[in-house]
Design an enzyme around this catalytic site. Structure first.
Site, PDB file in Angstrom:
ATOM      1  N   HIS A 123       0.830  -1.209   0.000  1.00  0.00           N
ATOM      2  CA  HIS A 123       0.000   0.000   0.000  1.00  0.00           C
ATOM      3  C   HIS A 123       0.862   1.255   0.000  1.00  0.00           C
ATOM      4  O   HIS A 123       2.046   1.218   0.314  1.00  0.00           O
ATOM      5  CB  HIS A 123      -0.970   0.037   1.187  1.00  0.00           C
ATOM      6  CG  HIS A 123      -0.320   0.001   2.546  1.00  0.00           C
ATOM      7  ND1 HIS A 123      -0.123  -1.170   3.264  1.00  0.00           N
ATOM      8  CD2 HIS A 123       0.157   0.990   3.334  1.00  0.00           C
ATOM      9  CE1 HIS A 123       0.449  -0.889   4.421  1.00  0.00           C
ATOM     10  NE2 HIS A 123       0.645   0.411   4.496  1.00  0.00           N
ATOM     11  N   HIS A 139       3.950   7.144   3.847  1.00  0.00           N
ATOM     12  CA  HIS A 139       4.887   6.027   3.667  1.00  0.00           C
ATOM     13  C   HIS A 139       4.398   5.091   2.566  1.00  0.00           C
ATOM     14  O   HIS A 139       3.255   5.194   2.119  1.00  0.00           O
ATOM     15  CB  HIS A 139       5.109   5.250   4.978  1.00  0.00           C
ATOM     16  CG  HIS A 139       3.902   4.510   5.504  1.00  0.00           C
ATOM     17  ND1 HIS A 139       3.040   5.066   6.419  1.00  0.00           N
ATOM     18  CD2 HIS A 139       3.422   3.271   5.255  1.00  0.00           C
ATOM     19  CE1 HIS A 139       2.087   4.195   6.711  1.00  0.00           C
ATOM     20  NE2 HIS A 139       2.285   3.091   6.014  1.00  0.00           N
ATOM     21  N   GLU A 154       7.681   1.037   5.002  1.00  0.00           N
ATOM     22  CA  GLU A 154       7.162  -0.006   5.898  1.00  0.00           C
ATOM     23  C   GLU A 154       7.390  -1.348   5.233  1.00  0.00           C
ATOM     24  O   GLU A 154       7.187  -1.471   4.021  1.00  0.00           O
ATOM     25  CB  GLU A 154       5.663   0.239   6.133  1.00  0.00           C
ATOM     26  CG  GLU A 154       4.979  -0.817   7.000  1.00  0.00           C
ATOM     27  CD  GLU A 154       3.475  -0.535   7.191  1.00  0.00           C
ATOM     28  OE1 GLU A 154       2.886   0.218   6.386  1.00  0.00           O
ATOM     29  OE2 GLU A 154       2.907  -1.086   8.144  1.00  0.00           O
TER      30      GLU A 154
HETATM   31 CO    CO Z   1       1.117   1.291   6.328  1.00  0.00          CO
END
Ligand code: CO
Length: 136
Positions: free
Chosen positions: A7, A79, A130
């Site tokens: 994502h 992020h 991440e």
């Molecule tokens: Co995230």
């Protein structure tokens, strides 16, 4: 080591307004809000055919994204998340190259119930990254 883009996360000042923009205006499917006190955020996921967009709203006084929203009052890209199949192995390889893992270096459980880690943006070309462990 690195797998799919899981994502892209966008921090928003108002989650309801962010959801409405994606659901009503763009016609996307959006999950129910999920409070993650351990991460200091409330999140939803916008489902796209090839990836997801995570909308993040600050939760609580010590939210790690409160300052981000202060600096970016309209919100902004916060992020990106890449999938890995073995997060501890990935962490150890990255750390051995001098790359900094944020926090105490131990994975936390993220919004999908999977272990996640964050890498220092200064080591990742200015992008907060991440890593999320997914089944192989
Ligand atoms: Co995230």
């Amino acid at each position: 080591m690195i797998g799919r883009l899981n994502h892209v996360a966008i921090a928003v000042p108002n989650l309801e307004a962010g959801v409405s923009r994606y659901r009503e205006t763009l016609g996307a499917q959006v999950s129910q809000p999920q409070a993650l006190p351990e991460h200091g955020v409330t999140v939803v996921f916008v489902e796209l055919p090839n990836t997801k967009i995570e909308l993040l709203e600050p939760l609580g006084q010590a939210s790690p994204i409160a300052k981000f929203i202060e600096r970016n009052p309209d919100g902004g890209i916060h992020h990106i998340c890449y999938e890995v199949t073995d997060i501890l192995a990935a962490r150890d390889v990255l750390a051995s190259t001098g790359l900094r893992v944020l926090g105490d270096g131990e994975p936390k459980i993220g919004a999908h119930g999977n272990p996640v880690l964050f890498l220092h943006p200064k080591d990742m070309n200015g992008a907060l990254v991440e890593l999320e462990q997914v089944a192989a």
